[in-house]
Motif scaffolding. Structure first.
Motif, PDB file in Angstrom:
ATOM      1  N   THR A  94      -5.598  95.680  80.875  1.00 22.60           N
ATOM      2  CA  THR A  94      -6.416  95.758  79.660  1.00 22.60           C
ATOM      3  C   THR A  94      -6.071  97.004  78.861  1.00 22.60           C
ATOM      4  O   THR A  94      -5.916  96.944  77.633  1.00 22.60           O
ATOM      5  N   ILE A  95      -5.946  98.138  79.526  1.00 21.90           N
ATOM      6  CA  ILE A  95      -5.615  99.397  78.840  1.00 21.90           C
ATOM      7  C   ILE A  95      -4.224  99.308  78.230  1.00 21.90           C
ATOM      8  O   ILE A  95      -4.009  99.705  77.071  1.00 21.90           O
ATOM      9  N   GLN A  96      -3.261  98.774  78.980  1.00 20.43           N
ATOM     10  CA  GLN A  96      -1.896  98.657  78.459  1.00 20.43           C
ATOM     11  C   GLN A  96      -1.846  97.747  77.240  1.00 20.43           C
ATOM     12  O   GLN A  96      -1.183  98.072  76.240  1.00 20.43           O
ATOM     13  N   THR A  97      -2.521  96.630  77.300  1.00 19.37           N
ATOM     14  CA  THR A  97      -2.523  95.703  76.167  1.00 19.37           C
ATOM     15  C   THR A  97      -3.191  96.327  74.952  1.00 19.37           C
ATOM     16  O   THR A  97      -2.704  96.204  73.826  1.00 19.37           O
ATOM     17  N   THR A  98      -4.291  97.029  75.166  1.00 22.33           N
ATOM     18  CA  THR A  98      -4.995  97.677  74.063  1.00 22.33           C
ATOM     19  C   THR A  98      -4.115  98.741  73.414  1.00 22.33           C
ATOM     20  O   THR A  98      -4.037  98.820  72.178  1.00 22.33           O
ATOM     21  N   LEU A  99      -3.461  99.551  74.223  1.00 23.88           N
ATOM     22  CA  LEU A  99      -2.572 100.589  73.674  1.00 23.88           C
ATOM     23  C   LEU A  99      -1.391  99.961  72.932  1.00 23.88           C
ATOM     24  O   LEU A  99      -0.995 100.454  71.866  1.00 23.88           O
ATOM     25  N   LEU A 100      -0.834  98.885  73.466  1.00 20.70           N
ATOM     26  CA  LEU A 100       0.278  98.205  72.800  1.00 20.70           C
ATOM     27  C   LEU A 100      -0.151  97.678  71.438  1.00 20.70           C
ATOM     28  O   LEU A 100       0.565  97.841  70.437  1.00 20.70           O
ATOM     29  N   ILE A 101      -1.312  97.078  71.366  1.00 20.57           N
ATOM     30  CA  ILE A 101      -1.817  96.560  70.090  1.00 20.57           C
ATOM     31  C   ILE A 101      -2.056  97.706  69.112  1.00 20.57           C
ATOM     32  O   ILE A 101      -1.741  97.599  67.922  1.00 20.57           O
ATOM     33  N   ALA A 102      -2.595  98.828  69.596  1.00 14.49           N
ATOM     34  CA  ALA A 102      -2.827  99.981  68.722  1.00 14.49           C
ATOM     35  C   ALA A 102      -1.507 100.526  68.178  1.00 14.49           C
ATOM     36  O   ALA A 102      -1.397 100.829  66.975  1.00 14.49           O
ATOM     37  N   VAL A 103      -0.496 100.630  69.019  1.00 16.04           N
ATOM     38  CA  VAL A 103       0.810 101.147  68.569  1.00 16.04           C
ATOM     39  C   VAL A 103       1.443 100.193  67.564  1.00 16.04           C
ATOM     40  O   VAL A 103       1.967 100.625  66.519  1.00 16.04           O
ATOM     41  N   ILE A 104       1.399  98.906  67.846  1.00 17.42           N
ATOM     42  CA  ILE A 104       1.974  97.925  66.926  1.00 17.42           C
ATOM     43  C   ILE A 104       1.243  97.960  65.591  1.00 17.42           C
ATOM     44  O   ILE A 104       1.868  97.875  64.520  1.00 17.42           O
ATOM     45  N   VAL A 117       3.209  98.748  62.124  1.00 18.33           N
ATOM     46  CA  VAL A 117       3.176  97.791  61.011  1.00 18.33           C
ATOM     47  C   VAL A 117       2.518  98.428  59.795  1.00 18.33           C
ATOM     48  O   VAL A 117       2.983  98.253  58.660  1.00 18.33           O
ATOM     49  N   GLY A 118       1.459  99.194  59.995  1.00 17.53           N
ATOM     50  CA  GLY A 118       0.805  99.892  58.882  1.00 17.53           C
ATOM     51  C   GLY A 118       1.749 100.864  58.199  1.00 17.53           C
ATOM     52  O   GLY A 118       1.795 100.942  56.960  1.00 17.53           O
ATOM     53  N   LEU A 119       2.500 101.624  58.977  1.00 16.28           N
ATOM     54  CA  LEU A 119       3.464 102.563  58.393  1.00 16.28           C
ATOM     55  C   LEU A 119       4.575 101.828  57.649  1.00 16.28           C
ATOM     56  O   LEU A 119       5.016 102.277  56.574  1.00 16.28           O
ATOM     57  N   CYS A 120       5.039 100.710  58.202  1.00 15.23           N
ATOM     58  CA  CYS A 120       6.071  99.922  57.514  1.00 15.23           C
ATOM     59  C   CYS A 120       5.548  99.391  56.182  1.00 15.23           C
ATOM     60  O   CYS A 120       6.247  99.480  55.159  1.00 15.23           O
ATOM     61  N   LEU A 121       4.336  98.861  56.176  1.00 15.64           N
ATOM     62  CA  LEU A 121       3.769  98.361  54.929  1.00 15.64           C
ATOM     63  C   LEU A 121       3.551  99.490  53.924  1.00 15.64           C
ATOM     64  O   LEU A 121       3.793  99.326  52.725  1.00 15.64           O
ATOM     65  N   TRP A 122       3.109 100.643  54.405  1.00 17.74           N
ATOM     66  CA  TRP A 122       2.927 101.796  53.521  1.00 17.74           C
ATOM     67  C   TRP A 122       4.276 102.221  52.933  1.00 17.74           C
ATOM     68  O   TRP A 122       4.397 102.511  51.742  1.00 17.74           O
ATOM     69  N   GLY A 123       5.317 102.238  53.771  1.00 17.98           N
ATOM     70  CA  GLY A 123       6.653 102.605  53.289  1.00 17.98           C
ATOM     71  C   GLY A 123       7.172 101.607  52.264  1.00 17.98           C
ATOM     72  O   GLY A 123       7.738 102.001  51.236  1.00 17.98           O
TER      73      GLY A 123
END
Length: 133
Positions: free
Chosen positions: A96-106, A110-116
């Motif tokens: 659960t922790i690994q999946t949550t962290l993976l989703i947060a990083v992704i 994606v947010g940084l890519c869209l901002w760029g």
């Protein structure tokens, strides 16, 4: 054939009466709870008596609702849902922790890519139009 349809009609009529009683009991609980909570009511029962009364009438209404055809269907659905819920393989705490962290990083990537991309397109359009001059 007519006996079966007569039984079905009787059952449906009985269900309607039961649902009417359930509605009346719920309305009685709501009305009684507010009425006996008023400081200037004629009869002010103890809070414990009021709570017990609400619980007893609510249980009676629930029992009546469960004895109807749709109530029986709901009970069957709840039992089958509980059986299916036992079959679910729940993730471990680590997963659960690994999946949550993976989703947060992704999400951040994606947010940084869209901002760029937004910044780049704003810069490119501003150079091509009046905004850049």
């Amino acid at each position: 054939m007519s006996i079966v349809s007569d039984n079905q009609r009787t059952s449906k009529a009985l269900d309607k009466v039961k649902w009417l009683l359930v509605f009346v009991l719920v309305a009685l609980v709501v009305w009684g709870n507010f009425y006996f909570a008023e400081p200037n009511s004629i009869y002010q029962p103890n809070v414990v008596v009021r709570i017990v009364g609400v619980i007893l009438v609510s249980v009676l209404a629930l029992f009546l609702a469960i004895t109807t055809q749709s109530g029986k269907g709901f009970v069957t659905f709840a039992k089958e849902s509980r059986i299916e819920l036992r079959k679910v393989v729940w993730p471990t705490r680590k997963e659960t922790i690994q999946t949550t962290l993976l989703i947060a990083v992704i999400t951040v990537v994606v947010g940084l890519c869209l901002w760029g991309m937004d910044t780049f397109f704003f810069w490119a359009i501003s150079k091509l139009t009046v905004l850049g001059h």
